[in-house]
Design an enzyme around this catalytic site. Sequence first.
Site, PDB file in Angstrom:
ATOM      1  N   ASP A 162     -32.521  -0.293 -31.342  1.00 45.73           N
ATOM      2  CA  ASP A 162     -32.228  -0.863 -32.649  1.00 45.73           C
ATOM      3  C   ASP A 162     -33.583  -1.177 -33.305  1.00 45.73           C
ATOM      4  O   ASP A 162     -34.610  -1.206 -32.625  1.00 45.73           O
ATOM      5  CB  ASP A 162     -31.383  -2.130 -32.422  1.00 45.73           C
ATOM      6  CG  ASP A 162     -31.292  -3.005 -33.648  1.00 45.73           C
ATOM      7  OD1 ASP A 162     -30.944  -2.480 -34.715  1.00 45.73           O
ATOM      8  OD2 ASP A 162     -31.585  -4.209 -33.539  1.00 45.73           O
ATOM      9  N   ASP A 197     -34.321  -3.827 -36.427  1.00 49.19           N
ATOM     10  CA  ASP A 197     -34.472  -5.259 -36.744  1.00 49.19           C
ATOM     11  C   ASP A 197     -34.186  -6.146 -35.537  1.00 49.19           C
ATOM     12  O   ASP A 197     -33.104  -6.066 -34.951  1.00 49.19           O
ATOM     13  CB  ASP A 197     -33.485  -5.654 -37.858  1.00 49.19           C
ATOM     14  CG  ASP A 197     -34.086  -5.509 -39.244  1.00 49.19           C
ATOM     15  OD1 ASP A 197     -35.256  -5.123 -39.337  1.00 49.19           O
ATOM     16  OD2 ASP A 197     -33.386  -5.796 -40.228  1.00 49.19           O
TER      17      ASP A 197
END
EC number: 5.4.2.8
Length: 246
Positions: A12, A14
């Site tokens: 991922d 963020d």
Amino acid sequence: MAAPGPALCLFDVDGTLTAPRQKITKEMDDFLQKLRQKIKIGVVGGSDFEKVQEQLGNDVVEKYDYVFPENGLVAYKDGKLLCRQNIQSHLGEALIQDLINYCLSYIAKIKLPKKRGTFIEFRNGMLNVSPIGRSCSQEERIEFYELDKKENIRQKFVADLRKEFAGKGLTFSIGGQISFDVFPDGWDKRYCLRHVENDGYKTIYFFGDKTMPGGNDHEIFTDPRTMGYSVTAPEDTRRICELLFS
């Protein structure tokens, strides 16, 4: 210790490789390029390609073996565009307009300390909805996030939408600090796995911070095709990778 055989690390963005909506640090960037010498690496995020470039660099498709903006609805492999899917042909204009109108009406009724602009962002594979508005400053973003943790603003909004649009084939997924995503059922981060599952990997590792139910990493984190690791910050991601691949 990592499992034997060909493997891929999917990250991922963020909260996993960067602080929310911030650029990757030089230390983390260098670490990932060293890791890439041992194992294939890829990123999967809800944001569009331009935002992924802002955070990970304009040369992101050269630095990662796979780049999956918008959950993999847009997909790059080995620096080349693989595919691009779009939401309007799948859902139809009538449902999209109903959804946009309902969200704007709901946002109009919420009282917040501050509201800015860009409450709905239309992307290839999803709508991104932000009660405060995506054009808020970093300070305003943090202020909203702290308030949201106490008052569950996004959670209540999503619960209302799930009720209003039940049976319409829509998924509502909270991610980041100020917004949530709306997309067709099955178009969560698992979508990116269709681009890698036939590439011969024995293990696909996934690292994400929003792995709890309702978080936008939950589905891919719990998918039987991945080995999921829940992280709290980029430093945590690095620590786990060092343990696995040292």
